[in-house]
Scaffold this motif. Structure first.
Motif, PDB file in Angstrom:
ATOM      1  N   SER A  79     -27.355  -8.825  80.184  1.00 39.55           N
ATOM      2  CA  SER A  79     -28.193  -8.843  78.866  1.00 39.55           C
ATOM      3  C   SER A  79     -27.655  -9.382  77.748  1.00 39.55           C
ATOM      4  O   SER A  79     -28.356 -10.026  77.289  1.00 39.55           O
TER       5      SER A  79
ATOM      6  N   LYS B 113     -29.629 -12.343  75.731  1.00 35.98           N
ATOM      7  CA  LYS B 113     -29.814 -12.356  74.024  1.00 35.98           C
ATOM      8  C   LYS B 113     -29.578 -13.410  73.567  1.00 35.98           C
ATOM      9  O   LYS B 113     -30.238 -13.826  72.630  1.00 35.98           O
TER      10      LYS B 113
ATOM     11  N   ARG C  29     -35.917 -20.515  73.353  1.00 36.68           N
ATOM     12  CA  ARG C  29     -37.277 -20.093  73.754  1.00 36.68           C
ATOM     13  C   ARG C  29     -38.371 -21.221  73.613  1.00 36.68           C
ATOM     14  O   ARG C  29     -37.971 -22.138  72.913  1.00 36.68           O
TER      15      ARG C  29
ATOM     16  N   LEU D 144     -39.823 -15.514  79.252  1.00 35.46           N
ATOM     17  CA  LEU D 144     -38.827 -15.846  80.333  1.00 35.46           C
ATOM     18  C   LEU D 144     -38.507 -14.845  81.352  1.00 35.46           C
ATOM     19  O   LEU D 144     -38.933 -13.773  81.386  1.00 35.46           O
TER      20      LEU D 144
ATOM     21  N   GLY E 212     -34.220 -10.020  87.536  1.00 32.26           N
ATOM     22  CA  GLY E 212     -33.211 -10.193  86.945  1.00 32.26           C
ATOM     23  C   GLY E 212     -33.398  -9.958  85.207  1.00 32.26           C
ATOM     24  O   GLY E 212     -32.314 -10.036  84.734  1.00 32.26           O
ATOM     25  N   MET E 213     -34.439  -9.784  84.902  1.00 32.97           N
ATOM     26  CA  MET E 213     -34.764 -10.020  83.300  1.00 32.97           C
ATOM     27  C   MET E 213     -35.876  -9.060  82.991  1.00 32.97           C
ATOM     28  O   MET E 213     -35.297  -8.239  81.909  1.00 32.97           O
ATOM     29  N   ASN E 214     -36.997  -9.068  83.150  1.00 27.38           N
ATOM     30  CA  ASN E 214     -38.025  -8.224  82.603  1.00 27.38           C
ATOM     31  C   ASN E 214     -37.799  -6.869  83.358  1.00 27.38           C
ATOM     32  O   ASN E 214     -38.165  -6.816  84.288  1.00 27.38           O
TER      33      ASN E 214
HETATM   34  N1  COD Z   1     -39.153 -13.760  77.304  1.00 26.81           N
HETATM   35  C1  COD Z   1     -39.278 -14.222  76.182  1.00 26.81           C
HETATM   36  N2  COD Z   1     -39.141 -13.270  75.064  1.00 26.81           N
HETATM   37  C2  COD Z   1     -38.641 -12.186  75.372  1.00 26.81           C
HETATM   38  C3  COD Z   1     -38.195 -11.585  76.504  1.00 26.81           C
HETATM   39  C4  COD Z   1     -38.488 -12.333  77.607  1.00 26.81           C
HETATM   40  N3  COD Z   1     -38.479 -12.138  78.951  1.00 26.81           N
HETATM   41  N4  COD Z   1     -37.770 -10.414  76.348  1.00 26.81           N
HETATM   42  C5  COD Z   1     -37.570 -10.266  75.109  1.00 26.81           C
HETATM   43  N5  COD Z   1     -38.131 -11.142  74.426  1.00 26.81           N
HETATM   44  C6  COD Z   1     -38.217 -11.153  73.068  1.00 26.81           C
HETATM   45  C7  COD Z   1     -39.068 -10.489  72.297  1.00 26.81           C
HETATM   46  O1  COD Z   1     -40.325 -10.490  72.114  1.00 26.81           O
HETATM   47  C8  COD Z   1     -38.368 -10.376  70.942  1.00 26.81           C
HETATM   48  O2  COD Z   1     -38.866 -11.113  70.089  1.00 26.81           O
HETATM   49  C9  COD Z   1     -36.876 -10.490  71.018  1.00 26.81           C
HETATM   50  O3  COD Z   1     -36.824 -11.122  72.438  1.00 26.81           O
HETATM   51  C10 COD Z   1     -36.219  -9.002  71.382  1.00 26.81           C
HETATM   52  O4  COD Z   1     -36.992  -8.428  72.220  1.00 26.81           O
HETATM   53  P1  COD Z   1     -36.340  -6.967  72.827  1.00 26.81           P
HETATM   54  O5  COD Z   1     -35.638  -6.001  71.759  1.00 26.81           O
HETATM   55  O6  COD Z   1     -37.211  -6.377  73.756  1.00 26.81           O
HETATM   56  O7  COD Z   1     -35.074  -7.545  73.831  1.00 26.81           O
HETATM   57  P2  COD Z   1     -33.605  -7.200  73.995  1.00 26.81           P
HETATM   58  O8  COD Z   1     -32.804  -8.318  73.337  1.00 26.81           O
HETATM   59  O9  COD Z   1     -33.354  -5.964  73.682  1.00 26.81           O
HETATM   60  O10 COD Z   1     -33.488  -7.491  75.491  1.00 26.81           O
HETATM   61  C11 COD Z   1     -33.979  -8.583  76.354  1.00 26.81           C
HETATM   62  C12 COD Z   1     -33.233  -8.630  77.508  1.00 26.81           C
HETATM   63  C13 COD Z   1     -33.573  -9.563  78.570  1.00 26.81           C
HETATM   64  C14 COD Z   1     -31.655  -8.623  77.302  1.00 26.81           C
HETATM   65  C15 COD Z   1     -33.493  -7.260  78.254  1.00 26.81           C
HETATM   66  O11 COD Z   1     -34.832  -7.315  78.609  1.00 26.81           O
HETATM   67  C16 COD Z   1     -32.660  -7.015  79.517  1.00 26.81           C
HETATM   68  O12 COD Z   1     -31.446  -6.499  78.989  1.00 26.81           O
HETATM   69  N6  COD Z   1     -33.017  -7.298  80.778  1.00 26.81           N
HETATM   70  C17 COD Z   1     -32.301  -6.889  81.819  1.00 26.81           C
HETATM   71  C18 COD Z   1     -31.268  -7.747  82.149  1.00 26.81           C
HETATM   72  C19 COD Z   1     -30.366  -7.340  83.008  1.00 26.81           C
HETATM   73  O13 COD Z   1     -29.553  -6.327  82.980  1.00 26.81           O
HETATM   74  N7  COD Z   1     -30.455  -7.853  84.293  1.00 26.81           N
HETATM   75  C20 COD Z   1     -29.570  -7.401  85.489  1.00 26.81           C
HETATM   76  C21 COD Z   1     -29.746  -8.106  86.629  1.00 26.81           C
HETATM   77  S1  COD Z   1     -28.422  -9.350  86.715  1.00 26.81           S
END
Ligand code: COD
Length: 300
Positions: A102, A106, A116, A121, A142-144
């Motif tokens: 995470s 970030k 971006r 992503l 892994g991400m969404n």
């Molecule tokens: N693609 C593009 N932009 C994104 C994405 C994405 N996948 N996710 C968030 N954003 C943008 C949003 O539009 C916003 O502008 C900004 O980023 C913040 O959005 P939040 O508050 O929803 O995002 P965060 O920073 O709190 O979290 C994004 C993470 C990718 C860090 C979160 O979704 C996460 O922790 N995912 C799981 C990762 C993980 O633990 N993987 C484990 C397996 S190894």
């Protein structure tokens, strides 16, 4: 199309060596993988992190003393610094080191300094499974976290384009659910049907997209026959789109820990290739991920 990591590594060696920026590089396995990538002509590196910790580990891994190290002991700042090095064009690939996913993501998503590209992503996991004739791709474990239908569409498009780039012009895609019936009480089945229908309209990249489809039918023609399911991809799936992060993550860990699979992990949709593997991933898995990321770069 590459059937195993031996072929992926050979293909990466045929490209110009990439410069990799490693975020929080103080990790023995990461540095061993980087050393192997360096020795095989796949990549050179810039190591960002706690220099006092990186130096002895780099020495232990046999990395040259001349290797570039950027000292930033703070983990979040080191991740951002590694990202900014890629953004500035000093490196072509970003790699996750000893940092939680995470926090690493970030930094990649950072509004001002991230990578971006206007796209969603997403994570693509790639498995070489013993006894299987080809690589299996899984997205997004892994991400969404819980993608909407629109986000699943973006995730699917990114993965299909990545497979096209790896030489698979028309992947067989399973939109995974618990069974093959559309059931409003299982929203994943509704999304799967919508995506399969969408693929027939030509909106998605070329390929066969089937869903809702359960894992047994996706991976076994015999299971499909037993269940009386007509499928063009049963037993011959290339890509599995999972309904949520837990499903993708559990499929990956099951393949690794019970079936001895080798995994590589990438983040798709950023302005540069991004290597993202679990901190527990082996040296080999990290090397395979570097090689896969480098396949997106120009040939020699
Ligand atoms: N693609 C593009 N932009 C994104 C994405 C994405 N996948 N996710 C968030 N954003 C943008 C949003 O539009 C916003 O502008 C900004 O980023 C913040 O959005 P939040 O508050 O929803 O995002 P965060 O920073 O709190 O979290 C994004 C993470 C990718 C860090 C979160 O979704 C996460 O922790 N995912 C799981 C990762 C993980 O633990 N993987 C484990 C397996 S190894």
């Amino acid at each position: 199309m590459y059937c195993n990591y031996q072929q992926v590594i050979a293909a990466a060696q045929a490209r110009r060596p990439a410069v990799i920026s490693v975020a929080v590089a103080q990790d023995a396995e990461v540095l061993e993988a980087v050393k192997l990538a360096y020795d095989s002509g796949i990549a050179t590196v810039i190591l960002v992190g706690n220099a006092a910790q990186i130096k002895p580990l780099a020495e232990q891994a046999g990395l040259s003393a001349a290797i570039q190290i950027v000292d930033e002991p703070d983990v979040a700042k080191a991740a951002l610094k590694a990202v900014s090095i890629v953004r500035a064009g000093e490196a072509q690939v970003l790699m996750k080191g000893f940092i939680n996913s995470s926090d690493f993501l970030k930094a990649v998503l950072n509004q001002e300094e991230g990578l971006r590209n206007g796209r969603l992503l997403s994570h693509l996991a790639v498995f070489e499974i013993p006894g299987q004739p080809k690589l299996l791709f899984v997205t997004d474990g892994g991400m969404n976290i819980a993608p909407s239908l629109a986000e699943k569409q973006d995730i699917l498009i990114s993965a299909m384009l990545a497979l096209n780039g790896m030489g698979l012009a028309k992947p067989n895609v399973a939109v995974l659910t618990a069974n093959e019936q559309v059931n409003p009480r299982m929203p994943a089945t509704m999304d799967a049907k919508a995506l399969a229908d969408l693929s027939l309209t030509g909106v998605l990249p070329p390929g066969i997209v089937e869903g809702p489809i359960a894992l047994d039918v996706a991976v076994s023609a015999a299971a499909a026959q037993h269940k009386n399911i007509t499928s063009k991809i049963a037993g011959n799936v290339d890509l599995i789109l999972v309904p949520n992060i837990e499903t993708g993550n559990a499929i990956g860990k099951t393949l690794i820990y019970y079936a001895g699979a080798k995994m590589a992990g990438l983040v798709l949709g950023a302005s540069s290739p991004v290597v993202m593997t679990s901190r527990a991933e082996t040296v080999e898995g990290k090397l395979n991920s570097i090689a896969l990321a480098c396949l997106g770069l120009p040939e020699k």
